[in-house]
Scaffold this motif. Structure first.
Motif, mmCIF file in Angstrom:
data_model
loop_
_atom_site.group_PDB
_atom_site.id
_atom_site.type_symbol
_atom_site.label_atom_id
_atom_site.label_comp_id
_atom_site.label_asym_id
_atom_site.label_seq_id
_atom_site.Cartn_x
_atom_site.Cartn_y
_atom_site.Cartn_z
ATOM 1 N N ARG A 9 0.819 -1.212 0.000
ATOM 2 C CA ARG A 9 0.000 0.000 0.000
ATOM 3 C C ARG A 9 0.854 1.263 0.000
ATOM 4 N NH1 ARG A 9 -3.960 0.121 4.719
ATOM 5 N NH2 ARG A 9 -3.935 -2.110 4.516
ATOM 6 N N GLU A 10 2.058 1.166 0.553
ATOM 7 C CA GLU A 10 2.949 2.327 0.592
ATOM 8 C C GLU A 10 3.499 2.682 -0.790
ATOM 9 O OE1 GLU A 10 3.198 -0.213 2.957
ATOM 10 O OE2 GLU A 10 2.118 1.007 4.418
ATOM 11 N N GLU A 11 3.413 1.747 -1.719
ATOM 12 C CA GLU A 11 3.950 1.962 -3.063
ATOM 13 C C GLU A 11 2.992 2.699 -3.987
ATOM 14 O OE1 GLU A 11 6.017 -1.496 -4.849
ATOM 15 O OE2 GLU A 11 5.577 -2.486 -2.934
ATOM 16 N N ASP A 12 1.711 2.852 -3.596
ATOM 17 C CA ASP A 12 0.732 3.449 -4.492
ATOM 18 C C ASP A 12 -0.332 4.182 -3.670
ATOM 19 O OD1 ASP A 12 -1.946 3.301 -6.100
ATOM 20 O OD2 ASP A 12 -0.378 2.928 -7.602
ATOM 21 N N GLU A 13 -0.493 5.464 -3.934
ATOM 22 C CA GLU A 13 -1.448 6.285 -3.164
ATOM 23 C C GLU A 13 -2.892 5.844 -3.361
ATOM 24 O OE1 GLU A 13 -1.166 8.618 -0.717
ATOM 25 O OE2 GLU A 13 0.918 7.956 -0.755
ATOM 26 N N LEU A 14 -3.291 5.516 -4.601
ATOM 27 C CA LEU A 14 -4.656 5.060 -4.853
ATOM 28 C C LEU A 14 -4.918 3.766 -4.100
ATOM 29 C CD1 LEU A 14 -7.408 5.252 -6.217
ATOM 30 C CD2 LEU A 14 -6.385 4.173 -8.257
ATOM 31 N N LEU A 15 -3.985 2.854 -4.148
ATOM 32 C CA LEU A 15 -4.109 1.584 -3.440
ATOM 33 C C LEU A 15 -4.273 1.824 -1.938
ATOM 34 C CD1 LEU A 15 -4.012 -1.499 -3.853
ATOM 35 C CD2 LEU A 15 -1.535 -1.352 -3.512
ATOM 36 N N LYS A 16 -3.438 2.680 -1.399
ATOM 37 C CA LYS A 16 -3.506 3.008 0.026
ATOM 38 C C LYS A 16 -4.874 3.576 0.388
ATOM 39 C CE LYS A 16 -1.167 5.697 3.588
ATOM 40 N NZ LYS A 16 -0.096 6.649 3.877
ATOM 41 N N VAL A 36 -5.067 -8.966 -3.904
ATOM 42 C CA VAL A 36 -4.594 -9.565 -5.144
ATOM 43 C C VAL A 36 -4.752 -8.592 -6.319
ATOM 44 C CG1 VAL A 36 -6.686 -10.733 -5.964
ATOM 45 C CG2 VAL A 36 -4.461 -11.808 -6.301
ATOM 46 N N HIS A 37 -5.595 -7.584 -6.157
ATOM 47 C CA HIS A 37 -5.787 -6.550 -7.180
ATOM 48 C C HIS A 37 -4.684 -5.486 -7.155
ATOM 49 C CE1 HIS A 37 -9.896 -8.102 -7.027
ATOM 50 N NE2 HIS A 37 -10.163 -7.443 -8.146
ATOM 51 N N SER A 38 -3.757 -5.585 -6.236
ATOM 52 C CA SER A 38 -2.779 -4.512 -6.027
ATOM 53 C C SER A 38 -1.918 -4.234 -7.255
ATOM 54 C CB SER A 38 -1.887 -4.831 -4.825
ATOM 55 O OG SER A 38 -1.069 -5.960 -5.076
ATOM 56 N N GLN A 39 -1.818 -5.175 -8.162
ATOM 57 C CA GLN A 39 -1.073 -4.947 -9.396
ATOM 58 C C GLN A 39 -1.735 -3.861 -10.257
ATOM 59 O OE1 GLN A 39 1.839 -6.188 -10.589
ATOM 60 N NE2 GLN A 39 2.171 -7.317 -8.696
ATOM 61 N N ASP A 40 -3.044 -3.659 -10.065
ATOM 62 C CA ASP A 40 -3.800 -2.691 -10.867
ATOM 63 C C ASP A 40 -4.852 -2.019 -9.984
ATOM 64 O OD1 ASP A 40 -5.148 -1.227 -12.785
ATOM 65 O OD2 ASP A 40 -5.758 -2.953 -13.982
ATOM 66 N N PRO A 41 -4.445 -0.985 -9.222
ATOM 67 C CA PRO A 41 -5.370 -0.337 -8.290
ATOM 68 C C PRO A 41 -6.640 0.216 -8.943
ATOM 69 C CG PRO A 41 -3.132 0.305 -7.796
ATOM 70 C CD PRO A 41 -3.088 -0.459 -9.085
ATOM 71 N N LYS A 42 -6.571 0.628 -10.190
ATOM 72 C CA LYS A 42 -7.783 1.143 -10.845
ATOM 73 C C LYS A 42 -8.825 0.036 -11.001
ATOM 74 C CE LYS A 42 -5.741 5.059 -13.196
ATOM 75 N NZ LYS A 42 -6.468 6.214 -12.788
ATOM 76 N N THR A 43 -8.369 -1.188 -11.284
ATOM 77 C CA THR A 43 -9.292 -2.315 -11.356
ATOM 78 C C THR A 43 -9.891 -2.586 -9.981
ATOM 79 O OG1 THR A 43 -8.089 -3.293 -13.190
ATOM 80 C CG2 THR A 43 -9.520 -4.762 -11.948
#
Length: 176
Positions: A9-16, A36-43
């Motif tokens: 989560r620290e690697e991507d603001e949207l994910l966080k 498991v969706h963390s590879q593509d936070p928009k998805t």
């Protein structure tokens, strides 16, 4: 957790942001099926919007009916991950652990109304035998005064859980 790498989560603001929102709503840590969706936070964001709409926003189905559909679909697919998660949600919503256990094992054994049984029957058939669906399946639901909107919602929840079950199986998502 899964067969693919999880992005922190620290690697991507949207994910966080999505994780924090989900954790605030549930009061629990982010579920592995979301991670498991963390590879593509928009998805993940789209997934969460669909989930929120189908399971929590206003509609003609009760929360019990929505969770019941999720458990029946997941049981039909033998997806223990989703049976466990949504069985717990069903028990929470109904305050009836025995009902949850029976629906998780075989909805025919549960004390359900005729309307609830018909909804479960539709969910199971659409999951196991989608190519056998007929207009009579819709007519059967209408016989319980379910509107076309309610029938559409039943269909969408079935489709959603089939989608999620395949994410779990296809990526090796493990229960927390």
């Amino acid at each position: 957790m899964a067969w693919i790498k999880e992005v922190s989560r620290e690697e991507d603001e949207l994910l966080k942001s999505i994780y924090e929102s989900a954790e605030k709503r549930t009061g629990e840590k982010t579920a592995n099926v979301l991670k498991v969706h963390s590879q593509d936070p928009k998805t993940l964001e789209i997934h969460m919007n669909l989930y929120e709409r189908l399971m929590f926003e206003e509609g003609e189905l009760s929360r019990k009916e929505r969770e019941m559909i999720g458990v029946v679909v997941s049981k039909s697919n033998e997806c223990s991950y989703c049976v466990t998660h949504h069985g717990q949600s069903l028990a929470h919503v109904t305050e009836n652990i025995e009902l949850m256990k029976k629906i998780s094992e075989d909805y025919h054994l549960a004390e359900l109304s005729d309307k609830e049984l018909e909804i479960c029957k539709y969910a199971e058939k659409l999951t196991k035998y989608p190519y056998r669906m007929e207009e009579e399946d819709i007519i059967a639901l209408r016989s319980f005064n379910l509107s076309d909107l309610a029938i559409f919602q039943i269909n969408q929840i079935c489709a959603y859980f089939n989608y999620v079950n395949r994410i779990v199986f296809g990526l090796g998502v493990e229960l927390e």
